[in-house]
Write a protein that holds these residues in place. Structure first.
Motif, short mmCIF file in Angstrom:
data_model
loop_
_atom_site.label_atom_id
_atom_site.label_comp_id
_atom_site.label_asym_id
_atom_site.label_seq_id
_atom_site.Cartn_x
_atom_site.Cartn_y
_atom_site.Cartn_z
N PRO A 137 0.82 -1.22 0.00
CA PRO A 137 0.00 0.00 0.00
C PRO A 137 0.85 1.27 0.00
CG PRO A 137 -0.12 -1.13 2.14
CD PRO A 137 0.56 -2.06 1.18
N LEU A 138 2.03 1.21 0.66
CA LEU A 138 2.92 2.37 0.66
C LEU A 138 3.38 2.68 -0.75
CD1 LEU A 138 4.69 4.48 2.10
CD2 LEU A 138 6.43 2.69 2.37
N LEU A 141 0.56 4.18 -2.79
CA LEU A 141 0.31 5.56 -2.39
C LEU A 141 1.40 6.51 -2.89
CD1 LEU A 141 -1.51 7.43 -0.68
CD2 LEU A 141 -0.03 6.92 1.28
N ILE A 145 -0.65 6.81 -6.74
CA ILE A 145 -1.69 7.76 -6.32
C ILE A 145 -1.10 9.16 -6.10
CG2 ILE A 145 -3.42 8.31 -4.57
CD1 ILE A 145 -3.67 5.27 -4.09
N GLY A 146 0.00 9.23 -5.34
CA GLY A 146 0.59 10.53 -5.03
C GLY A 146 0.92 11.36 -6.26
#
Length: 234
Positions: A137-138, A141, A145-146
């Motif tokens: 997930p990190l 993200l 996503i970021g």
């Protein structure tokens, strides 16, 4: 070579130039090619594993460089801790020297094994999955996503940690570096070349590499975290 050409080379051309030949060799059925990627005697001695070690060493080196040259204390502490963690991961990857000891001497003892009774921490029980799961997930993200939503983020400290959008391509390559070998094996298109249940070694190499690119950007391509609002990060 200008900055964007360097980024294209490092973020997708170089990874593909390494991964495609390695995966092809692994599934080729050609004995010498398979042995280079994943030696029968011990896959830890093959090209894939040694490239992982090389990237970990690069992360360790740039962490130390950042620790030396960065001025804010909080950044020095973070990079110091990162260098220690990277060294730990490196030692875990080589089983604290076990596979080299086995290859050159035929013995199976190391100081770590004598003290703990195990060859490493990450293969104890369910530790391997527990170590890896928080990173998925990190990575989603940070690297997908970021960069996609960075233009909507106003907080300069959050924006500092969001990498250049081109890293999305590297993230996609990382995903495919897991999916392609796994599906080739699971769908019985090609027989497994030797990693067996550890076919994810290709994606593990890419995971280390994408974090190397990310840290290189934070350490060398950006100013201090606590800087004036003049700097743009997108």
């Amino acid at each position: 070579m200008n900055d964007m050409k360097k980024k294209h080379f490092l973020y997708w051309i170089l990874p593909l130039a390494i991964l495609i030949p390695l995966i092809t060799m692994y599934f080729s059925g050609v004995k010498w090619a398979m042995e280079l990627v994943c030696p029968t005697v011990n896959w830890e001695l093959g090209i894939v594993e040694n490239l992982q070690l090389f990237v970990l060493l690069l992360i360790f080196i740039i962490s130390l460089m950042g620790f030396k040259y960065k001025e804010p204390l909080i950044e020095k502490i973070a990079l110091g801790l990162l260098s220690i963690f990277t060294l730990f991961v490196f030692l875990e990857e080589i089983d604290y020297g076990l596979h080299y000891v086995q290859y050159f001497t035929g013995e199976s003892n190391t100081l770590f094994r004598d003290l703990t009774g195990a060859k490493n921490f990450h293969n104890l029980g369910n530790n391997a999955r527990l170590f890896k799961r928080p990173f998925y997930p990190l990575m989603a993200l940070l690297f997908i996503i970021g960069p996609l939503v960075v233009d909507k983020i106003k907080n300069e400290y959050i924006r500092f940690f969001i990498p250049h959008k081109i890293i999305i391509v590297t993230a996609i390559i990382t995903i495919f570096s897991y999916l392609v070998p796994r599906l080739l094996v699971d769908w019985h298109i090609f027989p497994d070349g030797g990693f067996k249940k550890n076919i994810g070694e290709f994606s593990e190499l890419m995971m280390y590499y994408i974090f190397f690119l990310y840290l290189k950007e934070l350490i060398f391509e950006r100013g201090p975290l606590f800087k004036s609002k003049e700097q743009s990060f997108a």
